[in-house]
Design a protein around this motif. Structure first.
Motif, PDB file in Angstrom:
ATOM      1  N   LEU A   1       0.827  -1.213   0.000  1.00  0.00           N
ATOM      2  CA  LEU A   1       0.000   0.000   0.000  1.00  0.00           C
ATOM      3  C   LEU A   1       0.861   1.263   0.000  1.00  0.00           C
ATOM      4  CD1 LEU A   1      -2.886  -1.009   2.432  1.00  0.00           C
ATOM      5  CD2 LEU A   1      -3.003  -0.723  -0.051  1.00  0.00           C
ATOM      6  N   ARG A   2       1.928   1.238   0.749  1.00  0.00           N
ATOM      7  CA  ARG A   2       2.831   2.393   0.779  1.00  0.00           C
ATOM      8  C   ARG A   2       3.482   2.610  -0.596  1.00  0.00           C
ATOM      9  NH1 ARG A   2       5.750   5.454   4.730  1.00  0.00           N
ATOM     10  NH2 ARG A   2       7.733   6.140   3.862  1.00  0.00           N
TER      11      ARG A   2
ATOM     12  N   VAL B   1       2.229   1.757  -3.510  1.00  0.00           N
ATOM     13  CA  VAL B   1       1.201   2.257  -4.429  1.00  0.00           C
ATOM     14  C   VAL B   1       1.011   3.762  -4.221  1.00  0.00           C
ATOM     15  CG1 VAL B   1      -1.273   2.172  -4.971  1.00  0.00           C
ATOM     16  CG2 VAL B   1       0.019   0.048  -4.753  1.00  0.00           C
ATOM     17  N   GLY B   2       0.965   4.192  -2.967  1.00  0.00           N
ATOM     18  CA  GLY B   2       0.837   5.628  -2.669  1.00  0.00           C
ATOM     19  C   GLY B   2       2.024   6.417  -3.186  1.00  0.00           C
ATOM     20  N   SER B   3       3.213   5.884  -3.008  1.00  0.00           N
ATOM     21  CA  SER B   3       4.419   6.555  -3.509  1.00  0.00           C
ATOM     22  C   SER B   3       4.401   6.640  -5.033  1.00  0.00           C
ATOM     23  CB  SER B   3       5.672   5.810  -3.059  1.00  0.00           C
ATOM     24  OG  SER B   3       5.812   5.879  -1.666  1.00  0.00           O
ATOM     25  N   LYS B   4       3.934   5.597  -5.674  1.00  0.00           N
ATOM     26  CA  LYS B   4       3.862   5.588  -7.141  1.00  0.00           C
ATOM     27  C   LYS B   4       2.924   6.687  -7.630  1.00  0.00           C
ATOM     28  CE  LYS B   4       2.531   2.707 -11.053  1.00  0.00           C
ATOM     29  NZ  LYS B   4       1.204   3.062 -11.490  1.00  0.00           N
ATOM     30  N   LYS B   5       1.765   6.829  -7.001  1.00  0.00           N
ATOM     31  CA  LYS B   5       0.806   7.867  -7.414  1.00  0.00           C
ATOM     32  C   LYS B   5       1.385   9.260  -7.204  1.00  0.00           C
ATOM     33  CE  LYS B   5      -3.395   5.187  -6.869  1.00  0.00           C
ATOM     34  NZ  LYS B   5      -4.686   5.065  -6.214  1.00  0.00           N
ATOM     35  N   ARG B   6       2.056   9.466  -6.078  1.00  0.00           N
ATOM     36  CA  ARG B   6       2.667  10.761  -5.792  1.00  0.00           C
ATOM     37  C   ARG B   6       3.741  11.079  -6.831  1.00  0.00           C
ATOM     38  NH1 ARG B   6       7.268  11.859  -3.507  1.00  0.00           N
ATOM     39  NH2 ARG B   6       7.487   9.803  -2.598  1.00  0.00           N
TER      40      ARG B   6
END
Length: 139
Positions: free
Chosen positions: A21-22, A24-29
């Motif tokens: 999950l972390r 995925v969040g980093s990828k979006k950012r």
């Protein structure tokens, strides 16, 4: 013993899920940041193209002025011949070099890019750059 193994596997799965999950969040950012940087790069490329175009136009104007100055210097340095009056040399119709001050005033009065290109003899890139630098804001 099997209970500890099951609990250990469950905790391991939870840890892996949290890391996933972390990531995925980093990828979006990072994708958002990349988009912003690409937009900045595009604007910088447009500015650079405008500057190059303006430099070419200035170089042409300088070359034309240099030719005119050389012609004037030749006429001044030529000995005066009283015997036969010299006809005035016919100059090609020079394109009036409208100063950037006039163009900037037109931009501030609301002129658009097409008007600047048509009326002031600018290239489209020059007009875009001047509009951006002097508050036109229209594209």
């Amino acid at each position: 013993m099997t209970d500890y193994l099951i609990w250990g596997l469950a905790l391991g799965e939870l840890f892996i899920l949290a890391v996933l999950l972390r990531l995925v969040g980093s990828k979006k950012r990072l994708e958002r940041e990349l988009k912003v940087l690409e937009e900045r790069l595009q604007r910088s490329n447009e500015d650079l193209a405008g500057l190059c175009s303006a430099a070419v136009a200035v170089d042409r104007r300088l070359a034309a002025n240099d030719n005119r100055l050389n012609t004037i210097a030749d006429r001044v340095n030529r000995p005066i011949q009283a015997a036969a009056p010299q006809p005035h040399p016919v100059q090609d119709d020079p394109v009036p070099a409208q100063g950037y001050e006039d163009v900037i005033q037109k931009i501030r009065r609301g002129a658009d890019i097409d008007e600047l290109v048509r009326d002031c003899g600018l290239t489209r890139d020059e007009a875009l750059l001047l509009m951006r630098l002097h508050g036109g804001g229209k594209r």
